[in-house]
Design an enzyme around this catalytic site. Structure first.
Site, PDB file in Angstrom:
ATOM      1  N   THR A   1       0.818  -1.209   0.000  1.00  0.00           N
ATOM      2  CA  THR A   1       0.000   0.000   0.000  1.00  0.00           C
ATOM      3  C   THR A   1       0.853   1.262   0.000  1.00  0.00           C
ATOM      4  O   THR A   1       1.970   1.264   0.537  1.00  0.00           O
ATOM      5  CB  THR A   1      -0.907  -0.003   1.251  1.00  0.00           C
TER       6      THR A   1
ATOM      7  N   LYS B   1       2.029  -3.168   7.408  1.00  0.00           N
ATOM      8  CA  LYS B   1       2.313  -3.401   5.986  1.00  0.00           C
ATOM      9  C   LYS B   1       3.773  -3.048   5.666  1.00  0.00           C
ATOM     10  O   LYS B   1       4.425  -3.719   4.859  1.00  0.00           O
ATOM     11  CB  LYS B   1       1.357  -2.580   5.106  1.00  0.00           C
TER      12      LYS B   1
HETATM   13  O1  DAU Z   1      -4.104   4.154   0.308  1.00  0.00           O
HETATM   14  C1  DAU Z   1      -4.298   2.771   0.257  1.00  0.00           C
HETATM   15  C2  DAU Z   1      -5.133   2.377   1.430  1.00  0.00           C
HETATM   16  O2  DAU Z   1      -6.431   2.884   1.170  1.00  0.00           O
HETATM   17  C3  DAU Z   1      -5.198   0.885   1.686  1.00  0.00           C
HETATM   18  O3  DAU Z   1      -3.923   0.425   2.014  1.00  0.00           O
HETATM   19  C4  DAU Z   1      -6.138   0.605   2.848  1.00  0.00           C
HETATM   20  O4  DAU Z   1      -6.265  -0.775   3.047  1.00  0.00           O
HETATM   21  C5  DAU Z   1      -7.482   1.198   2.547  1.00  0.00           C
HETATM   22  O5  DAU Z   1      -8.319   1.028   3.671  1.00  0.00           O
HETATM   23  C6  DAU Z   1      -7.359   2.669   2.208  1.00  0.00           C
HETATM   24  O6  DAU Z   1      -6.992   3.432   3.360  1.00  0.00           O
HETATM   25  P1  DAU Z   1      -7.692   4.825   3.723  1.00  0.00           P
HETATM   26  O7  DAU Z   1      -7.604   5.022   5.173  1.00  0.00           O
HETATM   27  O8  DAU Z   1      -7.213   5.920   2.838  1.00  0.00           O
HETATM   28  O9  DAU Z   1      -9.196   4.470   3.233  1.00  0.00           O
HETATM   29  P2  DAU Z   1     -10.623   4.741   3.893  1.00  0.00           P
HETATM   30  O10 DAU Z   1     -11.603   4.280   2.896  1.00  0.00           O
HETATM   31  O11 DAU Z   1     -10.717   4.217   5.262  1.00  0.00           O
HETATM   32  O12 DAU Z   1     -10.643   6.318   3.986  1.00  0.00           O
HETATM   33  C7  DAU Z   1     -10.458   7.122   2.850  1.00  0.00           C
HETATM   34  C8  DAU Z   1     -10.408   8.555   3.307  1.00  0.00           C
HETATM   35  O13 DAU Z   1     -11.693   8.932   3.801  1.00  0.00           O
HETATM   36  C9  DAU Z   1      -9.434   8.796   4.447  1.00  0.00           C
HETATM   37  O14 DAU Z   1      -8.839  10.082   4.292  1.00  0.00           O
HETATM   38  C10 DAU Z   1     -10.324   8.781   5.685  1.00  0.00           C
HETATM   39  C11 DAU Z   1     -11.628   9.349   5.172  1.00  0.00           C
HETATM   40  N1  DAU Z   1     -12.838   8.827   5.837  1.00  0.00           N
HETATM   41  C12 DAU Z   1     -12.949   7.476   5.994  1.00  0.00           C
HETATM   42  C13 DAU Z   1     -14.056   6.931   6.595  1.00  0.00           C
HETATM   43  C14 DAU Z   1     -14.183   5.441   6.770  1.00  0.00           C
HETATM   44  C15 DAU Z   1     -13.833   9.679   6.258  1.00  0.00           C
HETATM   45  O15 DAU Z   1     -13.733  10.915   6.096  1.00  0.00           O
HETATM   46  N2  DAU Z   1     -14.933   9.147   6.870  1.00  0.00           N
HETATM   47  C16 DAU Z   1     -15.089   7.801   7.056  1.00  0.00           C
HETATM   48  O16 DAU Z   1     -16.126   7.399   7.625  1.00  0.00           O
END
Ligand code: DAU
Length: 357
Positions: A142, A171
């Site tokens: 990642t 990771k």
């Molecule tokens: O960058 C690669 C990574 O992308 C992968 O290695 C991870 O496995 C994957 O979960 C993802 O990580 P993030 O933390 O970037 O993804 P997530 O979908 O959790 O969150 C995306 C963005 O949105 C991050 O800046 C946090 C924000 N977010 C997330 C959630 C769950 C929010 O604002 N509200 C939320 O409820």
């Protein structure tokens, strides 16, 4: 530690298409199942074995219709050395693509021992078995291993690793092990470090899937902090295509960043999701931020492009297409939303945040 500077990304001879069998660990999850689907379509006669512990994000239904004589499911953890050995010997595995991991940053903040166990010990176990049997290991990693990346930098594969969440640290530790096995034991390994994936069948804990399903249910979209964090939202098919290329042509010991090189703010991602669903406004609720939240990830992808890879989707197109999938596939996600496990997670992660906003 600096990593081997893979000056040429090209490898002379690795022919995964002729391996007696391919082992895909974590193949019932979001990215793994898409990879398996694509590989099966391109290699209908080659046996593929999916090794998956079927914890909450791995679902055999993700490969419904494909299970059969050439696609086998083995239920075990990658930390179970005996199971990995048995599967490799039984099927004559020639190569492993390791998608198996605990992947959600918020879950790693709630409790992270399982992340170290699966992501570090599990990868280490695969490395041991692969070394004993002369099997190639491709590690799916990642962009989070680079930590927060201030603009205008784009992370290079040779940049130091400065992970900032327990997930990212696990990771990064796995990446170190993979590359150390290559240096010390001459193990045949490749690594891809990918940006945020979006697309069909992503677990609902991830931002896009959560936002799309919340919007479809008339619930608010919980945006952490100011929502101006930058992510490179890449379509899962583009990621899988890059892994396929690296598996064939990436030099052993090589690390390859995979991403579009473009970023969107989370606020913009939320707007695109609601636009894709035909809703007038994004029902965004600013909630308290994720601790240690990385502001930006951004990748330099020259190396994977030198192998002939280019993304088919921009982040905007990837987000719109993924959001539409959730609108068209309620039968896939509604049972997950109704499950006790997801309800308990949602309560733990969002009840206080949404109550306080
Ligand atoms: O960058 C690669 C990574 O992308 C992968 O290695 C991870 O496995 C994957 O979960 C993802 O990580 P993030 O933390 O970037 O993804 P997530 O979908 O959790 O969150 C995306 C963005 O949105 C991050 O800046 C946090 C924000 N977010 C997330 C959630 C769950 C929010 O604002 N509200 C939320 O409820």
């Amino acid at each position: 530690m600096s990593f081997p500077p893979t000056t040429t990304p090209h490898a002379p001879a690795r022919q995964p298409d002729t391996w007696p069998a391919l082992l895909v660990t974590g193949g019932c999850g979001f990215i793994g199942s898409r990879f398996v689907e694509r590989w099966r379509a391109a290699h209908p006669a080659q046996p593929v074995v999916v090794l998956d512990s079927l914890t909450y994000a791995g679902r055999p239904e993700n490969l419904a219709g494909l299970w059969g004589p050439a696609l086998h499911l083995e239920v075990a953890s990658i930390t179970d050395a005996d199971a990995v050995r048995r599967v490799c010997d039984q099927y004559g595995v020639g190569g492993i693509v390791n998608f198996a991991a605990q992947t959600h940053v918020d879950q790693s903040i709630l409790g992270s021992l399982e992340f170290t166990h699966t992501n570090v010990l599990g990868t280490h176990t695969l490395l041991e078995v692969a070394r004993e049997r002369g099997i190639h290991l491709h590690q799916v990693s990642t962009d989070e291993v680079y930590g927060d990346v201030p603009a205008p930098h784009h992370s290079l594969e040779t940049d130091p690793l400065t992970p900032r969440s327990p997930y990212a640290a696990s990771k990064a530790a796995a990446d170190h092990l993979v590359l150390a096995y290559h240096q010390t034991h001459g193990s045949s390994v490749t690594v891809t470090r990918a940006a945020n994936n979006v697309g069909p069948r992503q677990h609902l804990e991830k931002a896009l899937a959560l936002f799309a399903t919340n919007a479809l249910l008339g619930l608010p979209l919980p945006l952490y902090g100011d929502g101006l964090q930058q992510r490179d939202y890449m379509h899962v098919d583009d990621h899988c295509a890059a892994i396929e290329l690296v598996l064939r042509g990436g030099a052993s010991g090589g690390v390859f960043n995979v991403g579009t090189g473009l970023e969107l703010s989370n606020r913009r991602m939320a707007q695109l999701v609601t636009q894709a669903l035909g809703l007038p406004d994004a029902p965004v609720r600013h909630v308290s931020d994720r601790p240690g939240h990385d502001r930006r990830y951004s990748l330099n992808t020259d190396r994977v492009q030198a192998l002939g890879w280019a993304p088919d989707f921009t982040p905007e197109q990837a987000v719109l297409s993924a959001a539409r999938w959730y609108a068209a596939n309620r039968a896939w996600w509604e049972p997950i939303r109704r499950s006790e496990a997801f309800a308990a997670y949602y309560e733990r992660q969002y009840a206080a945040r949404l109550g306080a906003s």
